[in-house]
Design a protein around this motif. Structure first.
Motif, PDB file in Angstrom:
ATOM      1  N   GLY A  80       0.829  -1.199   0.000  1.00 20.63           N
ATOM      2  CA  GLY A  80       0.000   0.000   0.000  1.00 20.63           C
ATOM      3  C   GLY A  80       0.860   1.244   0.000  1.00 20.63           C
ATOM      4  O   GLY A  80       2.082   1.183   0.035  1.00 20.63           O
ATOM      5  N   ILE A 111      -3.961  -2.208  -5.476  1.00 24.95           N
ATOM      6  CA  ILE A 111      -4.139  -2.260  -4.029  1.00 24.95           C
ATOM      7  C   ILE A 111      -5.626  -2.131  -3.727  1.00 24.95           C
ATOM      8  O   ILE A 111      -6.236  -1.108  -4.002  1.00 24.95           O
ATOM      9  CB  ILE A 111      -3.335  -1.146  -3.337  1.00 24.95           C
ATOM     10  CG1 ILE A 111      -1.852  -1.306  -3.686  1.00 24.95           C
ATOM     11  CG2 ILE A 111      -3.551  -1.172  -1.831  1.00 24.95           C
ATOM     12  CD1 ILE A 111      -1.005  -0.114  -3.353  1.00 24.95           C
ATOM     13  N   SER A 116      -6.654  -3.032   3.693  1.00 23.01           N
ATOM     14  CA  SER A 116      -5.889  -2.371   4.746  1.00 23.01           C
ATOM     15  C   SER A 116      -6.223  -2.926   6.125  1.00 23.01           C
ATOM     16  O   SER A 116      -7.384  -3.137   6.450  1.00 23.01           O
ATOM     17  CB  SER A 116      -6.170  -0.870   4.740  1.00 23.01           C
ATOM     18  OG  SER A 116      -5.714  -0.294   3.548  1.00 23.01           O
TER      19      SER A 116
END
Length: 187
Positions: A80, A111, A116
């Motif tokens: 990321g 991504i 995340s």
């Protein structure tokens, strides 16, 4: 590996309700792995390579494996974009004979917005597969190497921002033990 099948949109009139379907399975990779690293705040790392002998000019595929041996679920990113001073887009360095190689600037990496801080439960592992040729040193890529070399990975994670109350966050740096690879002789 966990797959989840969900319905897109609401059920139409007269349609039976849709129950999400989940399928989970395991898999085994055959190859060579380094020993697990020493734990850093409960997280360990190792390098995994396939069993095929590297061929001159062909990029070597490898996996960074991360295992949670801590006392709680851990959260971190393996790739990321961040403002933190860590390698990007992959959050690890390739080390050849102890020297770090730089990630190429022309990498096309997608991504996922949902990727995340995905939690890693206690006792589980996560693997990131990449090609060694995503890195370079002095304009050369690892596929140009000849002879025996020691490969290792250095995983870093430091987020740009985070919730201070979340004790699952893992930050730090881990080096995998190296593996010796014979890239063949010059021809």
């Amino acid at each position: 590996l966990r797959l989840l099948l969900r319905r897109l949109g609401a059920a139409g009139a007269g349609e039976a309700p849709f129950v999400p379907l989940e399928v989970a399975t395991g898999f085994m990779m055959s190859g060579t792995t380094s020993p697990w690293s020493v734990a850093v705040d409960g997280l360990r790392a190792r390098l995994a390579l396939g069993t095929a002998q590297p061929r001159p000019g062909v990029p070597l595929a490898f996996a960074l494996q991360l295992r949670n041996d801590s006392d709680r679920e851990r959260c971190f990113n393996v790739l990321g974009v961040t403002l933190a001073p860590i390698p990007q887009p992959f959050h690890f360095d390739l080390l050849v004979d102890g020297e770090p190689w730089a990630q190429r600037e022309d990498l096309g990496v997608t991504i996922s917005w949902g990727g995340s801080f995905v939690p890693l439960p206690i006792g589980t592992s996560r693997a990131v597969v990449a090609l060694a040729d995503y890195w370079q040193r002095a304009g050369a890529r690892p596929s140009s190497l000849r002879g025996k070399h020691r490969l290792a990975l250095r995983f870093h994670f430091e987020p740009t921002s985070w919730n201070l109350a979340d004790n699952r966050l893992w930050q730090g740096r881990i080096d995998t033990p190296p593996l010796e690879i014979d890239f063949g002789s010059a021809r």
